[in-house]
Design an enzyme around this catalytic site. Structure first.
Site, PDB file in Angstrom:
ATOM      1  N   ASP A 170       9.924  -3.512   2.294  1.00 11.18           N
ATOM      2  CA  ASP A 170       9.602  -2.846   1.037  1.00 11.18           C
ATOM      3  C   ASP A 170       8.823  -1.553   1.355  1.00 11.18           C
ATOM      4  O   ASP A 170       7.860  -1.577   2.123  1.00 11.18           O
ATOM      5  CB  ASP A 170       8.747  -3.760   0.159  1.00 11.18           C
ATOM      6  CG  ASP A 170       8.433  -3.141  -1.183  1.00 11.18           C
ATOM      7  OD1 ASP A 170       9.164  -3.427  -2.140  1.00 11.18           O
ATOM      8  OD2 ASP A 170       7.456  -2.371  -1.269  1.00 11.18           O
ATOM      9  N   ASP A 187      14.822   9.241  -4.178  1.00  8.23           N
ATOM     10  CA  ASP A 187      16.146   8.898  -3.650  1.00  8.23           C
ATOM     11  C   ASP A 187      16.310   9.399  -2.215  1.00  8.23           C
ATOM     12  O   ASP A 187      16.859   8.704  -1.356  1.00  8.23           O
ATOM     13  CB  ASP A 187      17.244   9.498  -4.529  1.00  8.23           C
ATOM     14  CG  ASP A 187      17.386   8.773  -5.862  1.00  8.23           C
ATOM     15  OD1 ASP A 187      16.827   7.668  -5.995  1.00  8.23           O
ATOM     16  OD2 ASP A 187      18.061   9.317  -6.758  1.00  8.23           O
ATOM     17  N   ASP A 213      13.605  -0.108  -3.778  1.00  8.82           N
ATOM     18  CA  ASP A 213      13.073   0.339  -2.487  1.00  8.82           C
ATOM     19  C   ASP A 213      12.975  -0.807  -1.489  1.00  8.82           C
ATOM     20  O   ASP A 213      12.222  -0.738  -0.521  1.00  8.82           O
ATOM     21  CB  ASP A 213      11.698   0.981  -2.680  1.00  8.82           C
ATOM     22  CG  ASP A 213      10.696   0.026  -3.317  1.00  8.82           C
ATOM     23  OD1 ASP A 213      11.131  -1.031  -3.823  1.00  8.82           O
ATOM     24  OD2 ASP A 213       9.494   0.330  -3.318  1.00  8.82           O
TER      25      ASP A 213
END
Length: 298
Positions: A170, A187, A213
Site C-alpha cells: 500500500d 495516477d 493504491d
C-alpha cells in the site's frame, strides 16, 4: 515456421509444394511423421503454426489437437483430413482448431489464406486477452487475473506440496499527493510504483494492481522469509528513491515516498485463498498502524 504432422509422405510432398508456392510469405516447414514425433515437436514450442492430419495411425489428430491446446503454445492449429465431413470439421473447430481443410480440395492459395487468417486471428485474440488481463493504468495484471494465478499456485501446493507467498503493498500518503498535486499526479505516481516493482521482482512473480493504491505480488516457490527479504528490498528502494511529478501548475516536483507491506505464506500461515489474502491484509494493517514505511509478516 510450420509444423506438419502427417504420416503419408505423398501428402507431405504436396503440402510442402503448396507452401513453397506462396507469393507473399516464406514458410519453413518441419515434418513429424507420427503422433509421438508431433507431440514432442509441439512441446518444444518452436513453431508458429501447426498442420495436423486427422489420421495418425492408431491415434487421430483430435487427440493431438487437445494435447497441443493443453500445452498452450499460442500457435494456431489447422486440421487436415481426407474426409469431407462437415460434422468432423465442426468438432475440430469447437475443440479449438483455427481451421479445417479437406485435402482433396486443397490448393496453394487456400492453404496460404488459411494460415494467414489463423495467424491474424491468433494475434488479435492475444491482444484482446492482454487487455482483459491487464490493469489499464499500470499494465500489471488486474485483480481478476491475479486471483486466477493465486488459485493456480494454491492448487499446485495441494497437489505437489509447493510453497507460495503473497505480498500486499500500500502506498503511504497517496491522498496527500492527490490533494496537493492533483489526481493526474496520483495516477503518475501509481505508474511509477508499478515500474519500481517490475525492476525489483523476478519474471516468475505475478505483479498486480489490487485496486486504488494497493498492489499484490504472488511469489511462487518462495517462503515467508524469502518474501520478507524481497519486500524489504523493494521498500528501501522506494524510500531512498525520488519520484518526479507535475504539480497543478505544470511544474516538476520531486516527491519522497514510502510503502507499507504485509506478507503471508502458504502453508505456513494458511492453505486457502481467502485466508492468505486476509492474513497478508492484516499484516499490512499492522504496518500502517505502526507508522507505515515497513513490512510485516502475518
Amino acid at each position: 515456421r510450420v509444423l506438419l504432422v502427417e504420416d503419408d509422405e505423398d501428402d507431405f510432398i504436396l503440402t510442402q509444394g503448396y507452401l513453397s508456392a506462396q507469393p507473399s510469405q516464406k514458410f519453413q516447414m518441419d515434418w513429424a511423421q507420427n503422433y509421438t514425433e508431433g507431440l514432442d515437436a509441439v512441446k518444444k514450442r518452436g513453431h508458429d503454426v501447426f498442420l495436423l492430419d486427422y489420421r495418425l495411425g492408431s491415434h487421430d489428430g483430435m487427440e493431438l489437437l487437445k494435447e497441443a491446446l493443453d500445452e498452450d503454445t499460442g500457435a494456431p492449429i489447422i486440421m487436415l483430413t481426407g474426409m469431407d465431413d462437415h460434422n468432423l470439421g465442426l468438432e475440430a473447430i469447437k475443440a479449438g482448431a483455427a481451421d479445417y481443410l479437406v485435402k482433396g480440395e486443397l490448393t496453394a492459395g487456400l492453404l496460404g489464406r488459411s494460415i494467414h487468417y489463423a495467424l491474424e486471428r491468433t494475434n488479435l485474440m492475444a491482444e484482446i486477452k492482454a487487455i482483459a488481463l491487464r490493469d489499464e493504468l499500470t499494465c500489471l495484471f488486474n485483480r481478476r487475473e491475479m486471483l486466477r494465478i493465486l488459485r493456480h499456485e494454491l492448487d499446485r501446493h495441494l497437489r505437489y506440496g509447493t510453497i507460495v507467498s503473497l505480498i500486499i503493498l500500500d502506498v503511504d500518503g497517496l491522498k496527500r499527493i492527490n490533494d496537493t498535486y492533483g489526481h493526474p499526479a496520483g495516477d503518475k505516481l501509481i505508474q511509477l510504483m508499478a515500474q519500481r516493482m517490475e525492476k525489483n521482482f523476478r519474471s516468475t512473480d505475478c505483479l498486480a494492481r489490487y485496486g486504488g493504491d494497493e498492489f499484490v505480488v504472488v511469489l511462487p516457490e518462495t517462503d515467508g522469509a524469502g518474501a520478507y527479504l524481497l519486500a524489504e528490498r523493494l521498500r528501501q528502494a522506494i524510500f531512498l528513491d525520488r519520484f518526479e511529478l507535475c504539480d497543478l501548475q505544470g511544474n516538476i516536483v520531486d516527491v519522497e515516498l514510502s510503502a507499507s507491506m504485509g506478507i503471508a505464506e502458504c502453508p505456513g500461515d494458511t492453505d486457502n485463498l481467502e485466508g492468505l489474502l486476509q492474513a497478508a491484509d492484516q499484516a499490512l494493517y499492522h504496518s500502517k498502524q505502526h507508522g507505515g514505511n515497513q513490512a510485516h509478516r502475518a
